[in-house]
Design a protein around this motif. Structure first.
Motif, short mmCIF file in Angstrom:
data_model
loop_
_atom_site.label_atom_id
_atom_site.label_comp_id
_atom_site.label_asym_id
_atom_site.label_seq_id
_atom_site.Cartn_x
_atom_site.Cartn_y
_atom_site.Cartn_z
N LEU A 56 0.82 -1.21 0.00
CA LEU A 56 0.00 0.00 0.00
C LEU A 56 0.86 1.26 0.00
O LEU A 56 0.62 2.18 0.76
N PHE A 57 1.88 1.31 -0.83
CA PHE A 57 2.74 2.49 -0.86
C PHE A 57 2.07 3.59 -1.67
O PHE A 57 1.26 3.34 -2.55
N GLY A 58 2.40 4.83 -1.34
CA GLY A 58 1.86 5.96 -2.08
C GLY A 58 1.81 7.23 -1.26
O GLY A 58 2.22 7.27 -0.10
N CYS A 59 1.29 8.26 -1.89
CA CYS A 59 1.16 9.58 -1.27
C CYS A 59 -0.20 10.13 -1.68
O CYS A 59 -0.52 10.15 -2.86
N TYR A 60 -0.99 10.56 -0.70
CA TYR A 60 -2.32 11.06 -1.02
C TYR A 60 -2.83 11.99 0.06
O TYR A 60 -2.34 11.98 1.19
N LEU A 61 -3.82 12.81 -0.30
CA LEU A 61 -4.49 13.69 0.65
C LEU A 61 -5.65 12.95 1.29
O LEU A 61 -6.29 12.12 0.64
N THR A 62 -5.95 13.28 2.54
CA THR A 62 -7.04 12.61 3.25
C THR A 62 -7.77 13.60 4.16
O THR A 62 -7.21 14.64 4.52
N ASP A 63 -9.00 13.25 4.51
CA ASP A 63 -9.79 14.04 5.46
C ASP A 63 -9.97 13.30 6.78
O ASP A 63 -10.52 13.86 7.73
N GLN A 64 -9.53 12.06 6.85
CA GLN A 64 -9.66 11.28 8.08
C GLN A 64 -8.76 11.84 9.16
O GLN A 64 -7.69 12.39 8.87
N SER A 65 -9.18 11.68 10.41
CA SER A 65 -8.33 12.12 11.52
C SER A 65 -7.61 10.90 12.10
O SER A 65 -8.17 9.81 12.19
N TYR A 66 -6.37 11.10 12.44
CA TYR A 66 -5.53 10.04 12.97
C TYR A 66 -4.86 10.55 14.23
O TYR A 66 -4.66 11.74 14.41
N GLY A 67 -4.50 9.64 15.09
CA GLY A 67 -3.71 9.96 16.27
C GLY A 67 -2.34 9.33 16.14
O GLY A 67 -2.16 8.38 15.40
N ALA A 68 -1.40 9.87 16.87
CA ALA A 68 -0.05 9.30 16.84
C ALA A 68 -0.09 7.92 17.47
O ALA A 68 -0.50 7.75 18.61
N MET A 69 0.31 6.91 16.73
CA MET A 69 0.27 5.55 17.23
C MET A 69 1.65 4.95 17.40
O MET A 69 1.84 4.07 18.21
#
Length: 140
Positions: A56-69
């Motif tokens: 799943l390599f790549g570079c993309y924009l997202t709207d999802q929120s993530y936390g530091a894991m």
């Protein structure tokens, strides 16, 4: 979809239109092989994910929120970029290599230029941090 030089050309063009001159607010490592870059400019926030996983390599924009894991030594080096302005995104020749150029205003040393190199090579993907032509650190 093939992730080749032609695709990278159009991806760089689109990312430049979306992220050029944005300030890098925060860098998070959301997985062992994925980094989230949070940008801000004129009351707009945008997030870009760079993945270096074998499948799943790549570079993309997202709207999802993530936390530091996850945390790593490379993430600590990337924290140097927080507060930097993304001046441009380019492609190296016609390869699957993207160059993110940042400019940091240091109170002591003045303006410094960092380049984040993303080599999208499948299971051999790399992320390299360069300051003034010298490699500081590399991931993978």
């Amino acid at each position: 979809m093939a992730f080749d030089g032609f695709f990278i050309f159009h991806l760089v063009k689109e990312l430049n239109a979306e992220l050029k001159n944005y300030r890098l607010e925060k860098v998070l490592q959301i997985e062992t092989d994925a980094f989230l870059f949070s940008f801000y400019y004129q009351k707009q926030r945008k997030q870009c994910i760079i993945r270096m996983d074998a499948h799943l390599f790549g570079c993309y924009l997202t709207d999802q929120s993530y936390g530091a894991m996850v945390s790593s030594q490379f993430l600590i080096m990337l924290k140097r970029l927080e507060g930097a302005i993304l001046t441009e995104i380019t492609q190296y020749s016609t390869d699957r290599v993207m160059l993110f150029t940042f400019q940091v205003n240091d109170w002591i040393e003045g303006k410094k230029e960092f380049t984040l190199v993303f080599e999208a090579m499948g299971k051999h993907s790399n992320l390299i941090l360069i300051q003034n032509g010298l490699i500081i650190d590399a991931f993978k």
